[in-house]
Design a protein around this motif. Structure first.
Motif, short mmCIF file in Angstrom:
data_model
loop_
_atom_site.label_atom_id
_atom_site.label_comp_id
_atom_site.label_asym_id
_atom_site.label_seq_id
_atom_site.Cartn_x
_atom_site.Cartn_y
_atom_site.Cartn_z
N ARG A 82 35.87 44.19 46.74
CA ARG A 82 35.90 43.43 48.00
C ARG A 82 34.56 43.55 48.73
O ARG A 82 34.07 42.58 49.32
N LEU A 83 33.96 44.73 48.71
CA LEU A 83 32.69 44.94 49.39
C LEU A 83 31.59 44.08 48.76
O LEU A 83 30.71 43.58 49.46
N ALA A 131 42.04 48.60 35.86
CA ALA A 131 42.04 47.55 34.83
C ALA A 131 43.15 46.53 35.10
O ALA A 131 42.95 45.32 34.95
N ILE A 132 44.31 47.01 35.51
CA ILE A 132 45.43 46.10 35.81
C ILE A 132 45.09 45.24 37.02
O ILE A 132 45.34 44.02 37.02
N LEU A 133 44.52 45.84 38.07
CA LEU A 133 44.11 45.06 39.24
C LEU A 133 43.08 43.99 38.85
O LEU A 133 43.13 42.86 39.35
N TYR A 175 41.25 39.55 39.55
CA TYR A 175 39.84 39.21 39.34
C TYR A 175 39.58 38.46 38.04
O TYR A 175 38.45 38.36 37.60
N GLY A 176 40.62 37.95 37.43
CA GLY A 176 40.46 37.09 36.26
C GLY A 176 39.95 37.79 35.01
O GLY A 176 39.42 37.12 34.11
#
Length: 106
Positions: A22-23, A71-73, A78-79
């Motif tokens: 996000r940053l 990795a799941i996030l 994030y595609g």
């Protein structure tokens, strides 16, 4: 209680990693503050868990939750690739973390 703290520490590590992303997208103080809060909470909870759980086990489980969760996030938000091979290796990391819990004396 130590194991609950350790799992929460791993979840906060995942949150911190998401805040790094996000940053990069939004360079503002809120993103930086959330990143610091996420990793700060993660380290505090990890430290608490390590009062009871052996350091090697605690660190391995914490890292496993953070790495597989990150990795799941990445796949969900994030595609990143959802290739079955990635999912198998993530499952192996989580399985190893669960195995450490099962064989731990704490």
């Amino acid at each position: 209680m130590a194991w609950i703290s350790l799992v929460l520490a791993g979840l906060f590590e995942m949150f911190g990693v998401a805040m790094i992303s996000r940053l990069h997208e939004k360079r503002n103080w809120q993103s930086l503050a959330l990143l610091v809060i996420g990793f700060g909470a993660s380290f505090v909870l990890l430290s608490y868990a390590m009062e009871t759980i052996p350091m090697g086990t605690a660190y391995a489980v914490w890292t496993g939750i953070g790495a597989s969760g990150g990795a799941i996030l990445g796949m969900l938000f994030y595609g990143e690739s959802k290739d079955w091979k990635r999912i198998v290796f993530i499952a192996m990391i989580l399985g190893a973390a669960i195995g450490l819990k099962l064989v731990s004396s704490s």
